[in-house]
Scaffold this active site. Structure first.
Site, PDB file in Angstrom:
ATOM      1  N   SER A 117      32.906 -41.975 -13.899  1.00 55.54           N
ATOM      2  CA  SER A 117      32.807 -41.500 -12.521  1.00 55.54           C
ATOM      3  C   SER A 117      34.162 -41.463 -11.847  1.00 55.54           C
ATOM      4  O   SER A 117      35.033 -42.296 -12.120  1.00 55.54           O
ATOM      5  CB  SER A 117      31.879 -42.416 -11.722  1.00 55.54           C
ATOM      6  N   TYR A 140      29.482 -50.129  -7.894  1.00 58.43           N
ATOM      7  CA  TYR A 140      29.164 -49.008  -8.785  1.00 58.43           C
ATOM      8  C   TYR A 140      30.449 -48.512  -9.456  1.00 58.43           C
ATOM      9  O   TYR A 140      30.512 -48.377 -10.686  1.00 58.43           O
ATOM     10  CB  TYR A 140      28.513 -47.861  -8.009  1.00 58.43           C
ATOM     11  N   LYS A 179      16.637 -37.428  -6.441  1.00 65.40           N
ATOM     12  CA  LYS A 179      17.656 -38.408  -6.063  1.00 65.40           C
ATOM     13  C   LYS A 179      17.586 -38.823  -4.594  1.00 65.40           C
ATOM     14  O   LYS A 179      18.251 -39.786  -4.187  1.00 65.40           O
ATOM     15  CB  LYS A 179      19.056 -37.867  -6.381  1.00 65.40           C
TER      16      LYS A 179
END
Length: 332
Positions: A117, A140, A179
Site C-alpha cells: 500500500s 494499517y 466496502k
C-alpha cells in the site's frame, strides 16, 4: 495446477479473478472471509474451481494440503480499513498471515504476488520504493510497511521463486460496493449525486498547489493488468508502486463523476466553475478524526515499474471515472 486469490470476493481480488477468467483461467481457488456476506456478489459472474474460508485455507496450507498443486498466489486479502484501531487484529490479519503465505510460497517455488500500500509512505513528499521515504501514519500502513521489510530481507537472499509487492495508491472502479465508507471517493460521488443531485467535498479539494489535497487515483482495470503482467514474467521480483503516476484533485474526481451521470441522462458536460455556480458541488469541513492521519498528497513514482517492462498507459481520472460511472449505471 491452481491459481489462488486471497481476498477474492473483495475489490481488487475480484477484479483479478475476472481478469484471469477473461484470459481463460478458471482453475482458481477463491479465498475470503464472507462474514460480510454481500461480497459474494463480486464473484457471481466469475468462474472458480473452489472457495475456502481464509481460516480454513491457512490451516490447509500449513498442513500441506496444497503442496505441489499451486502455480501462483495473488494475496489481496487484508483489513484495508485505515481507521481500524485494533492493532493486534491488524497485525495478525495483515502481517502474520502474509508472512505464513510468503514462507510457504518460497518453500514450494510458487509465484507470490501481494498487495502492499501507498500508506507505507505516510506524510512523505517523495513516493519512491526506498526505505528513507517510508513512514506510515496508522497501524494499517505499519502492517504493510513491516511486511515489505520482511520481503526485502527475503529478496536479498536471492529466492528461486518470484515475490512481487504492489504499493496500491487510491484504487477505484467496479466491485467495491461492499466496502461502504472505505469505498473510493468516485463511488461516493456517484451515489451522492444520484441521491441528492450534488456532490459534497472536503474543503481543500481544489488542489495541493492551493493548500488542498491531491491524490494518485488509479483505475482498478490497470491494477489487474499490472498484476497479470508480473504473473506472465515470473523472473521479475520486487516491490513496485502501482498508481497512475499523476496527482489529481478531488475536484477532478467529482467533475468526472457528475459529468458521467449527466452523460447517462443525455445532458451536456459542465466545467468545475459551472458545477459550483449551479450548486452541484458543495464544500464541507475536513473531519477532525482524519487530521494528522491522512496523506494530503500522493503521486506514485513509476520509474521502477516502467524499468521492469510494464509500458501500458494508466487511465486518467477523466478516463477511468467515466468507465466506472458507466459500469455503475449498469450494475448498481
Amino acid at each position: 495446477m491452481y491459481t489462488i486469490v486471497t481476498g477474492a470476493a473483495g475489490f481488487i481480488g475480484a477484479n483479478i479473478v475476472k481478469a484471469l477468467n477473461e484470459r481463460g483461467v478458471s482453475n482458481i481457488i477463491a479465498v475470503d472471509n464472507l462474514t460480510k456476506a454481500d461480497k459474494f456478489k463480486n464473484l457471481i459472474d466469475c468462474d472458480i474451481a473452489d472457495y475456502l474460508d481464509k481460516h480454513d485455507f491457512i490451516e490447509r496450507i500449513q498442513a500441506g494440503h496444497f503442496d505441489g498443486e499451486v502455480e501462483a498466489i495473488f494475496h489481496e486479502g487484508a483489513c484495508s480499513d485505515t481507521m481500524e484501531t485494533d492493532g493486534r487484529y491488524m497485525m495478525e490479519n495483515n502481517f502474520r498471515y502474509s508472512s505464513i503465505l510468503l514462507d510457504w510460497c518460497l518453500d514450494q517455488d510458487v509465484q507470490f504476488l501481494y498487495a502492499s500500500s501507498a500508506a507505507t509512505y505516510g506524510a512523505a513528499s517523495v513516493f519512491r520504493e526506498e526505505r528513507q521515504y517510508e513512514g506510515p501514519l496508522n497501524v494499517y500502513g505499519y502492517s504493510k510497511f513491516l511486511f515489505d521489510q520482511i520481503v526485502r530481507q527475503r529478496l536479498a537472499k536471492g529466492p528461486s521463486s518470484q515475490i512481487v509487492g504492489f504499493r496500491y495508491f487510491n484504487v477505484y472502479g467496479p466491485r467495491e460496493t461492499h466496502k461502504g465508507r472505505m469505498a473510493s471517493v468516485a463511488f461516493h460521488h456517484y451515489n451522492q449525486f444520484q441521491a441528492e443531485g450534488k456532490v459534497k467535498l472536503f474543503e481543500g479539494s481544489h488542489g495541493y498547489e492551493n493548500g488542498g489535497q491531491m491524490r494518485d487515483f488509479v483505475f482498478v482495470g490497470d491494477v489487474a493488468k499490472v498484476n497479470l503482467f508480473f504473473l506472465d514474467h515470473p523472473e521479475k521480483s520486487g516491490i513496485f508502486n502501482l498508481g497512475s503516476g499523476r496527482a489529481q484533485s478531488f475536484n477532478d474526481v467529482a467533475v468526472a463523476a457528475v459529468n458521467g451521470c449527466r452523460r447517462a441522462r443525455g445532458e451536456a458536460a459542465l466545467t468545475l466553475a459551472e458545477l459550483r455556480a449551479q450548486g452541484l458541488l458543495e464544500y464541507i469541513a475536513f473531519p477532525e478524526a482524519l487530521k494528522g492521519k491522512y496523506q494530503a498528497f500522493t503521486q506514485a513514482d513509476l520509474s521502477r515499474l516502467r524499468a521492469a517492462g510494464y509500458a501500458a498507459p494508466m487511465a486518467t481520472v477523466e478516463e477511468g471515472v467515466a468507465q466506472y460511472v458507466e459500469w455503475l449505471h449498469q450494475h448498481v
